[in-house]
Design an enzyme around this catalytic site. Structure first.
Site, PDB file in Angstrom:
ATOM      1  N   GLU A  36      -6.005   7.090  -1.162  1.00 42.06           N
ATOM      2  CA  GLU A  36      -5.925   5.896  -0.313  1.00 42.06           C
ATOM      3  C   GLU A  36      -6.569   4.698  -0.993  1.00 42.06           C
ATOM      4  OE1 GLU A  36      -4.164   5.540   2.129  1.00 42.06           O
ATOM      5  OE2 GLU A  36      -3.777   7.529   2.930  1.00 42.06           O
TER       6      GLU A  36
ATOM      7  N   HIS B 138       1.605   4.271  -3.069  1.00 41.85           N
ATOM      8  CA  HIS B 138       1.499   5.731  -3.009  1.00 41.85           C
ATOM      9  C   HIS B 138       2.598   6.382  -3.840  1.00 41.85           C
ATOM     10  CE1 HIS B 138      -1.790   6.566  -0.315  1.00 41.85           C
ATOM     11  NE2 HIS B 138      -1.278   5.870   0.691  1.00 41.85           N
TER      12      HIS B 138
ATOM     13  N   HIS C 196       0.830  -1.203   0.000  1.00 45.53           N
ATOM     14  CA  HIS C 196       0.000   0.000   0.000  1.00 45.53           C
ATOM     15  C   HIS C 196       0.868   1.258   0.000  1.00 45.53           C
ATOM     16  CE1 HIS C 196      -3.480   2.540   1.294  1.00 45.53           C
ATOM     17  NE2 HIS C 196      -2.521   3.204   1.931  1.00 45.53           N
ATOM     18  N   GLU C 197       1.892   1.278   0.850  1.00 54.73           N
ATOM     19  CA  GLU C 197       2.738   2.467   0.957  1.00 54.73           C
ATOM     20  C   GLU C 197       3.582   2.671  -0.296  1.00 54.73           C
ATOM     21  OE1 GLU C 197       2.349   4.648   3.304  1.00 54.73           O
ATOM     22  OE2 GLU C 197       0.871   3.369   4.285  1.00 54.73           O
TER      23      GLU C 197
END
Length: 266
Positions: A187, A128, A124-125
């Protein structure tokens, strides 16, 4: 007159920006080059390492590095070297920065119970960064700061520094005392890209649902720091459950090339 100056300044700033599309087709305004974002990420990560305690647990660091390495090896661009650091902190959090930097707080490892759940967060990070969300956030901060600076000149007051503003835009509120969080669209995009990334790296995407359930339980209704601006637990879990039909075949195909399982230290 002051209002006119503000409008002119914003128009001039926007005239030099680049437009881009996010992985889901959403339009983005990007004011910074990849080289500038790398410089900002490098400087911010160096600052964090000066101010945060780095874990000296070798086994734990090797475990996190193993998971992160498999995630980054699944990226389409393999020219970037990624630096992975574990920070000794009770925070249930992690981050990734432009320039190839990943930070994981030991508090997260109490909630991410296995390699697949840890891969959910790291994926997920990293997503980004892959989706230029950092550039988008810093660009917004830059546009906001232009207006702030003009207002400060008019009022004769001083404001926050550019470095503080940009680190805040990168989500590094612990270091500067505040943060400009990612929006919910960003997100959601990071969830979509991240779960595909973890599946391609040979991590079970069904564990993403378990991870976010753990996250919800870890911090009550609001959740820990990592969830402070994210979509609601129910929305996130529902979306990830819908995605399983798409990502499970990707996961099963990737298992052929997975040579090492990341063993969580006891």
């Amino acid at each position: 007159m002051k209002g006119l100056l503000l409008i002119i300044s914003v128009v001039l700033l926007l005239s030099g920006c680049a437009t881009n599309q996010s992985p889901t087709g959403r339009g983005q305004t990007l004011l910074f080059s990849s080289q500038e974002m790398t410089q900002l990420g490098n400087a911010s990560f160096a600052e964090i390492k000066k101010n945060e305690k780095i874990s000296n647990d070798v086994a734990l660091t090797q475990y996190v590095d193993c998971v992160a390495s498999r995630i980054t090896q699944a990226l389409p661009d393999q020219s970037q070297h990624w630096d992975v650091v574990v920070f000794e902190s009770e925070q249930v959090n992690a981050f990734a920065l432009p320039g190839g930097h990943i930070g994981v707080y030991t508090g997260l490892l109490k909630v991410a119970q296995n390699q697949d759940q840890l891969a959910t967060v790291i994926g997920h990070e990293v997503a980004h960064v892959l989706a230029n969300h950092s550039n988008e956030q810093v660009s917004r901060a830059k546009m906001t700061n232009t207006g702030m600076q003009l207002a400060q000149l008019a009022l004769g007051v001083s404001g926050i520094s550019n470095q503080e503003l940009y680190m805040g835009a990168l989500g590094l509120g612990v270091q500067v005392g505040y943060t400009l969080p990612y929006g919910r669209e960003q997100e959601t995009e990071a969830d979509v890209v991240g779960v595909k990334l973890m599946a391609a790296a040979g991590f079970d995407p069904s564990q993403s649902v378990a991870l976010w359930r753990n996250m919800a339980e870890a911090g009550g209704e609001q959740g820990p720091e990592l969830l402070s601006t994210h979509p609601s637990h129910g929305q996130r879990i529902a979306q990830l459950q819908k995605m399983q039909t798409e990502v499970q075949p990707l996961y099963k195909a990737s298992l052929i090339s997975v040579k090492n399982r990341c063993q969580r230290p006891k």
